[in-house]
Design an enzyme around this catalytic site. Structure first.
Site, mmCIF file in Angstrom:
data_model
loop_
_atom_site.group_PDB
_atom_site.id
_atom_site.type_symbol
_atom_site.label_atom_id
_atom_site.label_comp_id
_atom_site.label_asym_id
_atom_site.label_seq_id
_atom_site.Cartn_x
_atom_site.Cartn_y
_atom_site.Cartn_z
ATOM 1 N N LEU A 289 66.994 94.432 -2.974
ATOM 2 C CA LEU A 289 68.280 94.335 -3.690
ATOM 3 C C LEU A 289 69.473 94.261 -2.740
ATOM 4 C CD1 LEU A 289 67.340 96.919 -6.395
ATOM 5 C CD2 LEU A 289 67.884 94.533 -6.872
ATOM 6 N N PHE B 3 66.768 102.604 -10.358
ATOM 7 C CA PHE B 3 66.133 103.686 -9.590
ATOM 8 C C PHE B 3 66.143 103.398 -8.093
ATOM 9 C CE2 PHE B 3 63.707 104.009 -13.661
ATOM 10 C CZ PHE B 3 63.910 105.354 -13.926
ATOM 11 N N SER C 123 71.443 112.891 -8.843
ATOM 12 C CA SER C 123 70.619 114.010 -8.382
ATOM 13 C C SER C 123 71.396 115.312 -8.437
ATOM 14 C CB SER C 123 70.219 113.707 -6.934
ATOM 15 O OG SER C 123 69.794 114.850 -6.262
ATOM 16 N N TYR D 195 72.184 111.448 2.102
ATOM 17 C CA TYR D 195 71.527 111.089 0.836
ATOM 18 C C TYR D 195 72.366 111.558 -0.351
ATOM 19 C CZ TYR D 195 68.591 111.395 -3.254
ATOM 20 O OH TYR D 195 68.129 111.286 -4.541
ATOM 21 N N LYS E 3 74.691 109.523 -3.464
ATOM 22 C CA LYS E 3 74.648 109.741 -4.925
ATOM 23 C C LYS E 3 76.065 110.029 -5.451
ATOM 24 C CE LYS E 3 70.365 108.880 -5.433
ATOM 25 N NZ LYS E 3 69.951 107.638 -6.068
ATOM 26 N N PHE F 45 67.067 117.116 -11.723
ATOM 27 C CA PHE F 45 66.881 118.321 -10.916
ATOM 28 C C PHE F 45 65.635 118.077 -10.031
ATOM 29 C CE2 PHE F 45 70.345 121.272 -11.693
ATOM 30 C CZ PHE F 45 71.130 120.381 -12.408
ATOM 31 N N LEU G 71 58.051 120.153 -2.373
ATOM 32 C CA LEU G 71 57.132 121.285 -2.542
ATOM 33 C C LEU G 71 55.819 120.918 -3.243
ATOM 34 C CD1 LEU G 71 56.654 124.350 -2.309
ATOM 35 C CD2 LEU G 71 57.738 124.579 -4.566
ATOM 36 N N ARG H 24 64.569 126.728 -8.063
ATOM 37 C CA ARG H 24 64.860 125.342 -8.453
ATOM 38 C C ARG H 24 64.485 125.143 -9.916
ATOM 39 N NH1 ARG H 24 66.701 125.833 -4.252
ATOM 40 N NH2 ARG H 24 66.618 124.539 -2.391
ATOM 41 N N GLY I 134 69.920 123.659 5.282
ATOM 42 C CA GLY I 134 70.485 122.854 4.194
ATOM 43 C C GLY I 134 70.000 123.239 2.809
ATOM 44 N N ASP I 135 68.977 124.140 2.707
ATOM 45 C CA ASP I 135 68.475 124.521 1.382
ATOM 46 C C ASP I 135 69.512 125.344 0.622
ATOM 47 O OD1 ASP I 135 66.035 123.455 0.715
ATOM 48 O OD2 ASP I 135 64.858 125.021 1.720
HETATM 49 P P1 NAD Z 1 60.648 106.329 -4.956
HETATM 50 O O1 NAD Z 1 60.905 106.160 -3.509
HETATM 51 O O2 NAD Z 1 59.264 106.678 -5.378
HETATM 52 O O3 NAD Z 1 61.089 105.022 -5.765
HETATM 53 C C1 NAD Z 1 62.186 104.221 -5.374
HETATM 54 C C2 NAD Z 1 61.706 102.778 -5.394
HETATM 55 O O4 NAD Z 1 62.793 101.936 -5.015
HETATM 56 C C3 NAD Z 1 60.564 102.519 -4.400
HETATM 57 O O5 NAD Z 1 59.506 101.875 -5.088
HETATM 58 C C4 NAD Z 1 61.190 101.610 -3.345
HETATM 59 O O6 NAD Z 1 60.247 100.702 -2.811
HETATM 60 C C5 NAD Z 1 62.310 100.940 -4.131
HETATM 61 N N1 NAD Z 1 63.444 100.488 -3.318
HETATM 62 C C6 NAD Z 1 64.176 101.222 -2.434
HETATM 63 N N2 NAD Z 1 65.137 100.458 -1.900
HETATM 64 C C7 NAD Z 1 65.029 99.216 -2.459
HETATM 65 C C8 NAD Z 1 65.730 97.997 -2.315
HETATM 66 N N3 NAD Z 1 66.743 97.864 -1.448
HETATM 67 N N4 NAD Z 1 65.348 96.933 -3.060
HETATM 68 C C9 NAD Z 1 64.316 97.031 -3.932
HETATM 69 N N5 NAD Z 1 63.608 98.158 -4.105
HETATM 70 C C10 NAD Z 1 63.955 99.243 -3.375
HETATM 71 O O7 NAD Z 1 61.694 107.409 -5.501
HETATM 72 P P2 NAD Z 1 61.734 108.161 -6.898
HETATM 73 O O8 NAD Z 1 61.339 109.570 -6.670
HETATM 74 O O9 NAD Z 1 61.032 107.362 -7.917
HETATM 75 O O10 NAD Z 1 63.292 108.159 -7.144
HETATM 76 C C11 NAD Z 1 63.911 107.189 -7.970
HETATM 77 C C12 NAD Z 1 65.399 107.412 -7.949
HETATM 78 O O11 NAD Z 1 65.683 108.742 -8.409
HETATM 79 C C13 NAD Z 1 66.057 107.306 -6.584
HETATM 80 O O12 NAD Z 1 67.322 106.719 -6.738
HETATM 81 C C14 NAD Z 1 66.193 108.752 -6.140
HETATM 82 O O13 NAD Z 1 67.238 108.916 -5.228
HETATM 83 C C15 NAD Z 1 66.487 109.436 -7.457
HETATM 84 N N6 NAD Z 1 66.129 110.863 -7.498
HETATM 85 C C16 NAD Z 1 64.849 111.241 -7.170
HETATM 86 C C17 NAD Z 1 64.521 112.585 -7.191
HETATM 87 C C18 NAD Z 1 63.138 113.053 -6.788
HETATM 88 O O14 NAD Z 1 62.983 114.232 -6.431
HETATM 89 N N7 NAD Z 1 62.104 112.210 -6.840
HETATM 90 C C19 NAD Z 1 65.481 113.532 -7.570
HETATM 91 C C20 NAD Z 1 66.760 113.114 -7.919
HETATM 92 C C21 NAD Z 1 67.068 111.751 -7.873
HETATM 93 C C1 WQD Z 2 61.876 122.805 -3.382
HETATM 94 C C2 WQD Z 2 61.792 124.255 -2.896
HETATM 95 C C3 WQD Z 2 62.194 124.541 -0.550
HETATM 96 C C4 WQD Z 2 58.729 122.402 0.874
HETATM 97 C C5 WQD Z 2 65.069 117.752 -2.900
HETATM 98 C C6 WQD Z 2 66.335 116.988 -2.654
HETATM 99 C C7 WQD Z 2 67.054 116.767 -3.948
HETATM 100 C C8 WQD Z 2 66.141 116.119 -4.965
HETATM 101 C C9 WQD Z 2 64.874 116.865 -5.130
HETATM 102 C C10 WQD Z 2 66.401 113.750 -4.751
HETATM 103 C C11 WQD Z 2 62.884 124.602 -1.895
HETATM 104 C C12 WQD Z 2 60.782 124.929 -0.912
HETATM 105 C C13 WQD Z 2 59.653 122.976 0.049
HETATM 106 C C14 WQD Z 2 57.894 123.229 1.673
HETATM 107 C C15 WQD Z 2 58.983 125.149 0.722
HETATM 108 N N1 WQD Z 2 65.741 114.801 -4.562
HETATM 109 N N2 WQD Z 2 59.778 124.323 -0.016
HETATM 110 N N3 WQD Z 2 58.056 124.595 1.544
HETATM 111 O O1 WQD Z 2 64.983 120.575 -1.566
HETATM 112 O O2 WQD Z 2 65.114 121.364 -3.971
HETATM 113 O O3 WQD Z 2 65.393 119.004 -3.466
HETATM 114 O O4 WQD Z 2 64.258 117.042 -3.846
HETATM 115 O O5 WQD Z 2 67.471 113.611 -5.252
HETATM 116 O O6 WQD Z 2 68.125 115.952 -3.661
HETATM 117 O O7 WQD Z 2 67.145 117.748 -1.782
HETATM 118 O O8 WQD Z 2 63.160 119.991 -3.233
HETATM 119 O O9 WQD Z 2 60.713 119.995 -3.210
HETATM 120 O O10 WQD Z 2 61.948 119.815 -1.011
HETATM 121 O O11 WQD Z 2 61.985 121.962 -2.252
HETATM 122 O O12 WQD Z 2 59.077 126.385 0.665
HETATM 123 O O13 WQD Z 2 57.057 122.789 2.443
HETATM 124 O O14 WQD Z 2 60.551 124.400 -2.194
HETATM 125 O O15 WQD Z 2 62.735 125.450 0.369
HETATM 126 O O16 WQD Z 2 63.264 125.904 -2.172
HETATM 127 P P1 WQD Z 2 64.722 120.329 -2.979
HETATM 128 P P2 WQD Z 2 61.893 120.367 -2.389
#
Ligand code: NAD
Ligand code: WQD
Length: 343
Positions: free
Chosen positions: A61, A83, A127, A152, A156, A181, A203, A233, A299-300
């Site tokens: 994209l 996404f 997020s 990151y 967002k 979350f 985690l 969390r 950063g946690d």
């Molecule tokens: P993911 O990495 O599994 O999925 C993202 C997808 O986007 C991947 O398949 C990747 O190949 C594709 N992608 C990335 N950059 C691209 C580009 N430039 N062009 C086309 N495709 C591209 O991640 P996810 O966990 O499914 O997360 C989806 C969305 O939700 C993301 O925006 C992420 O930041 C957000 N989010 C995820 C979490 C989480 O913990 N998984 C939490 C909060 C927000």
């Molecule tokens: C969860 C808890 C760790 C790994 C992240 C991103 C957030 C969102 C979700 C995208 C924490 C603890 C973890 C390990 C541990 N993603 N932990 N041992 O940090 O809450 O959030 O993912 O938007 O933006 O920051 O998720 O799953 O990494 O951690 O003790 O090996 O597990 O300290 O308390 P987090 P996480």
């Protein structure tokens, strides 16, 4: 027939959302992904679960010319669920420009595409990381945002603002920003889940990998001011997150929301500690997990969980799955991966 474009549709949350769209709507689903953090295997898994077919387009994209070439001829696109983004917090700290480039450029290009094509409905993956260390819990959509802890989280915050300003400049464009979350677990069939291409940082995949001897879990700190000393969390099942996207899309299409740019927290509302998450996993898997207690991770945040009243009231969304369901489905998926690796 109307179509919905799902960017990042081969990824973890995108693939689960495609399943819910195929099962619960009549829309023609078009997934766009460049497989930078996924593979076409996710599409094969979706096909095993859903009888209805969907389209796939391989595309970065960030490549605006290619985007216009590959998507420009699509007709009747009712909306876009965006996404696609990079999502690793530590990777973004190590290489900030990679994150600013990919996450922001892809968003700008897809918004420009909406403008050119007159696409009016847009859903954005945000997020809970935008809240940082909040002063009061649970966090509501009105909780002030903290200074971003990582590039990151900053992408967002920037994405949310960019979309809000884009809405103001384009009165017919409507957007829903969803702040997830901690999405965890896998589809209840156990046939699809997260495919971490690299070593996971989160985690739950670390727990399930540790249980099969492929990782070693360290609990990051047991001296926090929480009920058992570990961080808290709001873990939410990925299929509940997916379901919220279908409801948010229907809400946009039916023009139910009052605001042009709407914001929703997607969490269960329950704060769960790391040690409680481990205990749930041990219970549902019948496995004793070997883990060690380590130092705090930089950063946690100590604790964060959602007030999800707005999503419940305005989207008619209720998370269905319990913490035990999340852990059981993640475990089923891990065992499925092990089975395919051994066959
Ligand atoms: P993911 O990495 O599994 O999925 C993202 C997808 O986007 C991947 O398949 C990747 O190949 C594709 N992608 C990335 N950059 C691209 C580009 N430039 N062009 C086309 N495709 C591209 O991640 P996810 O966990 O499914 O997360 C989806 C969305 O939700 C993301 O925006 C992420 O930041 C957000 N989010 C995820 C979490 C989480 O913990 N998984 C939490 C909060 C927000
Ligand atoms: C969860 C808890 C760790 C790994 C992240 C991103 C957030 C969102 C979700 C995208 C924490 C603890 C973890 C390990 C541990 N993603 N932990 N041992 O940090 O809450 O959030 O993912 O938007 O933006 O920051 O998720 O799953 O990494 O951690 O003790 O090996 O597990 O300290 O308390 P987090 P996480």
């Amino acid at each position: 027939m109307q179509s919905i474009i799902v960017t990042g549709g081969a990824g973890y949350i995108g693939s689960h959302t495609i399943i819910e769209l195929l099962n619960n709507t009549d829309l023609n689903v078009i997934s766009v992904d460049n497989f930078s953090n996924s593979s076409s295997a996710a599409y094969e898994k979706i096909k095993q679960i859903c009888s209805r077919s969907f389209e796939t387009i391989e595309l970065d994209l960030c490549d605006k010319q290619l985007l216009e070439k590959k998507l420009g001829s699509l007709e009747n696109v009712v909306g876009i669920i965006h996404f696609a983004a990079y999502k690793s917090v530590p990777e973004s700290v190590a290489d900030p420009l990679l994150y600013y480039h990919n996450n922001n450029t892809s968003l700008i290009n897809i918004l420009e595409f909406c403008k050119i094509k007159g696409i009016q409905n847009f859903i954005f993956s945000s997020s809970c990381s935008v809240y940082g260390n909040a002063d009061a819990l649970p966090v509501t959509e009105k909780t002030p945002l903290a200074k971003a802890e990582s590039p990151y989280a900053h992408t967002k915050q920037m994405g949310e603002e960019m979309i809000a300003f884009f809405c103001k400049a384009n009165p017919s464009f409507r957007a829903t920003l969803l702040r997830y979350f901690n999405p965890v677990g896998a589809h209840i069939s156990g046939k699809i889940g997260e495919f971490p291409l690299n070593r996971p940082n989160n985690l739950v995949p670390i727990i399930t990998q540790t249980a099969v001897g492929k990782n070693s879990l360290v609990v990051f700190g047991n001296d926090y001011p929480t009920r058992d000393g570990s961080c808290i969390r709001d873990y939410i099942h990925v299929s509940d997150i997916a379901d919220a996207h279908v409801k948010a899309l229907q809400n946009l299409i039916q023009k139910k929301g009052l605001e042009q740019c709407q914001l929703f927290n997607l969490g269960t509302g329950n704060g769960v500690s790391v040690l409680e998450a481990i205990a749930s996993f041990e219970k549902v898997s019948g496995t004793k997990l070997k883990y060690t207690i380590g130092g705090r991770r930089a950063g946690d945040v100590v604790a964060v969980y959602a007030n999800n009243t707005r999503a419940k009231e305005q989207l008619n969304w209720v998370p269905k799955y319990s913490l035990d369901d999340m852990m059981a489905s993640a475990w089923k998926w891990q065992l499925n991966i092990e089975g395919s690796n051994n066959s």
